[in-house]
Design an enzyme around this catalytic site. Structure first.
Site, mmCIF file in Angstrom:
data_model
loop_
_atom_site.group_PDB
_atom_site.id
_atom_site.type_symbol
_atom_site.label_atom_id
_atom_site.label_comp_id
_atom_site.label_asym_id
_atom_site.label_seq_id
_atom_site.Cartn_x
_atom_site.Cartn_y
_atom_site.Cartn_z
ATOM 1 N N GLU A 74 -12.688 -2.416 12.004
ATOM 2 C CA GLU A 74 -12.600 -1.870 10.537
ATOM 3 C C GLU A 74 -13.902 -2.267 9.558
ATOM 4 O OE1 GLU A 74 -8.774 -2.258 8.533
ATOM 5 O OE2 GLU A 74 -9.385 -1.341 6.866
ATOM 6 N N GLU A 118 0.899 -1.138 -0.046
ATOM 7 C CA GLU A 118 -0.056 -0.072 -0.047
ATOM 8 C C GLU A 118 0.816 1.217 -0.022
ATOM 9 O OE1 GLU A 118 -2.839 -0.579 3.522
ATOM 10 O OE2 GLU A 118 -4.156 -1.550 1.846
ATOM 11 N N ASP A 126 -8.294 -8.903 3.779
ATOM 12 C CA ASP A 126 -7.995 -7.807 4.592
ATOM 13 C C ASP A 126 -9.235 -7.914 5.498
ATOM 14 O OD1 ASP A 126 -7.149 -5.904 5.751
ATOM 15 O OD2 ASP A 126 -7.500 -4.312 4.226
HETATM 16 C C1 BDP Z 1 -5.991 -2.418 5.915
HETATM 17 C C2 BDP Z 1 -6.308 -0.738 6.677
HETATM 18 C C3 BDP Z 1 -5.264 0.241 6.289
HETATM 19 C C4 BDP Z 1 -3.884 -0.626 6.930
HETATM 20 C C5 BDP Z 1 -3.548 -1.897 6.225
HETATM 21 C C6 BDP Z 1 -2.829 -2.680 7.025
HETATM 22 O O1 BDP Z 1 -7.404 -0.341 6.003
HETATM 23 O O2 BDP Z 1 -5.448 1.320 7.146
HETATM 24 O O3 BDP Z 1 -2.956 0.213 6.830
HETATM 25 O O4 BDP Z 1 -4.838 -2.544 6.625
HETATM 26 O O5 BDP Z 1 -2.952 -3.632 7.553
HETATM 27 O O6 BDP Z 1 -7.236 -3.191 6.704
HETATM 28 O O7 BDP Z 1 -1.486 -2.530 6.553
#
Ligand code: BDP
Length: 719
Positions: free
Chosen positions: A409, A307, A381
């Site tokens: 989340e 990301e 996720d």
């Molecule tokens: C996702 C989240 C994000 C996190 C990412 C992670 O939306 O904010 O930074 O995972 O785990 O679920 O690195």
């Protein structure tokens, strides 16, 4: 004179009244329970006979040693007993010939030595309760276990308890930022007051440590995986050290998430290439500096090449190159490198499901023994329901740690009641078949399947992304405390059942009334399935970009295809679902044949996983006798309706609960019901544009149109 003074006097009296009332309100909210004390309530036991029986067994606390963790154990016992029994039990240093008390013994050989250093034994012998462990931390865990016995009103006579943690590193991951915000935090701001540290120590830090220690949690990563390099500056390390000093007497070590490009940004080097000698030296020096300031520092957590975060691949290197560089820096110390496997590239043709497995399995065997690879429970996720990650069972030569998410989340933030233990258990109990039947994910995590290490201590890990924040009750939703609790208990012992943990937590936190306990436990145990039904039934998922709360199954525009909604559900005029069989992305091939067999055939694939693996026609008849469209509607509607049932159940337990706490949850359930309908309407109206079928009886079509829902979501997303 009187004329002028009188109003001032009256105003003064009024102000006094208001301020004293405000004070009273903040210290003692109406009804009493503000949730701050979590499950460590220690309220006076009202059953006099029971109280007396406990009091007879706890006439003193004998502390046979002077270590700080042992002292915490004695102090916690004293605090607990003061509350539960209504008297101060003295802490003494030598037992002599006295009986009728609790003896704390660290390091001494026990009759049955626990399986590992942090394990404890509680044994009743001639009127004395001895809590023993090879380590001080083990005694502390034993002390909490003894208090738990009393908090849940278990007898102490003839007590014989022995327990050892199944996993070595049991930790929380805080996604907290330098500015006091929390990524995906729904319970206020960060607990850590960076601007006050290191000088001022908020008393809350200690309570945080107590709560964790009571569960056996022994580590905490205090900052976000999307890490700021600032945490590694000398200024911040002093602040971190101040926190570590508070946590240390509770057996908790501090860890830091690190920014992989720190050598460049902080060290002003030209590169952060993990094979560059200067970069390696920079990390060696940095780690040395950390250990000079925090001698029992736990280690580093890394999110790399994920990301948009920097990582070794920026320099053509592998995850193993990056992790091993840090492991080398950690070599002189008793710390670990935790490398996350949460990776996926912006490839329009790729299936995100496959990404981590594709990148990590070729590296099996290449990681330094100090490295643990931390894997999210599912391949995507933290979705409301995911199959277990195919990485579990696929890297026999690499210790894999579990990453669960406690913060909700994708589970309705702090307004939806979702007890997560069933989700955790579903994953832990899943069979990977890595070494034949019974190769559960739990056995991968606890090291018993692959026996990970032969040349040193085992490295086993379970991490939970924390749901704590600055809200007085810590977790926003009062019932979300149970998720923190359940995570800690399962990290200690994954064989505990979700129901046993729920009952224990209810007894310590909410009520001792047996009928109310059963009702609440049932409600908690069903809550996750109910949520899945109105939110993402049968294998739908929704990890599209944004706030992760509002329903937007129509969302199709984003710089990355895998950050749209349509990428995941693939609804079209034929059907819905992601074909991950050989005719599709073939992600299923990442599992062992026995697992593939369970999910490969749409005729036999269990309905909760159906749309994870198959694109199913709307008109397809399912094992329930309904068509796919009807089944989906059935789940969306019964899910949303079940929140009404949750409200009724909650109303029924009102007499057994603290009024303030009850009212808080009741109000949140009203919100949950409204939002469940919102979700239901969004999905069914949107999917109906493809399925082109009516809402089946007895359900009524939504009162709003698809445009209405879209409009409401747009408004919700306004900044
Ligand atoms: C996702 C989240 C994000 C996190 C990412 C992670 O939306 O904010 O930074 O995972 O785990 O679920 O690195």
């Amino acid at each position: 004179m009187t004329y002028i003074l009188k109003p001032i006097f009256v105003l003064g009296c009024l102000l006094l009244l208001i301020s004293s009332r405000a004070q009273t309100l903040s210290s003692l909210p109406p009804g009493g329970d503000d949730g701050y004390r979590l499950w460590l309530k220690y309220d006076l036991i009202d059953d006099v006979a029971k109280r007396q029986a406990y009091a007879r067994a706890a006439q003193f606390i004998a502390l046979t040693g002077s270590g700080p963790v042992l002292r915490s154990a004695a102090e916690e016992l004293q605090t607990g007993l003061r509350g539960l029994l209504g008297k101060t039990v003295p802490i003494i240093s030598s037992v002599g010939s006295r009986t009728g008390g609790i003896v704390l013994r660290a390091g001494a050989p026990a009759a049955t030595p626990p399986a590992n250093r942090e394990g404890y034994q509680i044994a009743a012998d001639r009127n004395t309760l001895t809590i023993s462990s090879p380590s001080e931390a083990g005694v502390l865990y034993g002390a909490f276990a003894l208090l738990r016995q009393m908090q849940t009103r278990q007898p102490l006579d003839g007590l014989s308890l022995a327990s050892s943690p199944k996993v070595q590193y049991r930790m929380l991951n805080h996604w907290d930022n330098v500015d006091g915000t929390i990524e995906r935090g729904y319970a206020g701001g960060s607990l850590w007051k960076w601007y006050e540290l290191p000088e001022r120590i908020d008393p809350r830090y200690r309570d945080y440590a107590r709560a964790n220690a009571s569960l056996g949690i022994n580590g905490t990563v205090i900052n976000n995986v999307n890490a700021s390099a600032r945490f590694m500056t000398a200024e911040y390390l002093q602040k971190v050290a101040a926190l570590a000093a508070v946590f240390r007497p509770y057996g908790i070590r501090v860890y830091l998430s690190v920014y992989f490009a720190a050598p460049k940004t902080l060290g002003k080097l030209k590169t952060s290439d993990p094979l560059d000698p200067e970069v390696r030296k920079w990390w060696n020096d940095k780690v040395k500096e950390i250990y000079q300031i925090i001698p029992d520092f736990g280690g580093l957590l890394v999110k790399a090449n994920s990301e948009g975060e920097p990582g070794p691949q920026d320099y053509g290197r592998t995850h193993a190159d990056g992790a091993n560089m840090l492991a080398e820096a950690m070599k002189p110390y008793d710390g670990v490198v935790i490398w996350r496997a949460f990776v996926y590239k912006a490839d329009p043709k790729a299936d995100r499901f496959r990404a981590a497995h594709e990148e990590f399995t070729p590296l099996d065997g290449q990681f330094d023994p100090k490295v643990i690879v931390q894997v999210k429970n599912g391949p995507i996720d933290f979705q409301p329901r995911e199959p277990f990650s195919p990485l579990f069972g696929s890297m026999p030569k690499t210790p894999l740690g579990m990453e669960f998410q406690l913060t909700q989340e994708y589970l309705g933030f702090a307004t939806h009641l979702v007890y997560e233990a069933p989700l955790f258990k579903e994953c832990l109990d899943a069979d990977t078949y890595a070494s034949g039947k019974g190769s559960t994910v739990a056995r991968v995590i606890d090291g018993s399947l692959h026996g990970y290490r032969t040349d040193g201590p085992s490295r086993t890990l379970m991490a939970g992304v924390a749901n704590t924040g600055s809200n007085l009750n810590w977790t926003g939703h009062p019932m979300a405390q149970a998720n923190w609790y359940a995570f800690g208990r399962l990290a200690w012992d994954h064989t505990l059942s979700a129901e046993a943990i729920a009952r224990e937590w209810i007894g310590m936190t909410l009520t001792h009334n047996p009928q109310a306990t059963s009702r609440i436990a049932n409600l908690m145990l069903r809550s996750r399935d109910i949520y899945v039904d109105y939110n993402t039934p049968m294998g739908l998922s929704r990890p599209w970009t944004g706030v992760h709360f509002a329903p937007e199954p129509w969302q199709a525009r984003s710089p990355r295809p895998d950050w749209t909604a349509v990428y995941y559900h693939r609804a079209d005029s034929v059907g819905v679902g992601f074909d991950r069989t050989a005719t599709g992305s073939n992600a299923l091939a990442q599992y062992r044949p026995e697992v593939q067999q369970q999910w490969n055939d749409p005729e036999t694939c269990p309905l909760p996983y159906l749309l994870w693996f198959h694109h199913v026609p709307w008109t397809k008849k399912l094992s329930t006798g309904r068509t796919l469209w009807d089944e989906l509607c059935n789940r969306f509607y019964t899910g949303a309706d079940s929140v009404r049932w949750m409200q009724q159940e909650w109303a029924a337990v009102k007499p057994a609960l603290d009024p303030a706490l009850h009212a808080d949850v009741a109000a949140r359930l009203v919100t949950q019901h409204r939002e469940a309908i919102w979700w239901r309407d969004a999905w069914v109206l949107y999917l109906q544009t493809f399925a082109k079928q009516p809402i089946p009886a007895p359900f009524k079509k939504p009162e709003r149109t698809l445009d209405d829902v879209k409009q409401s979501v747009e408004t919700y997303l306004l900044r």
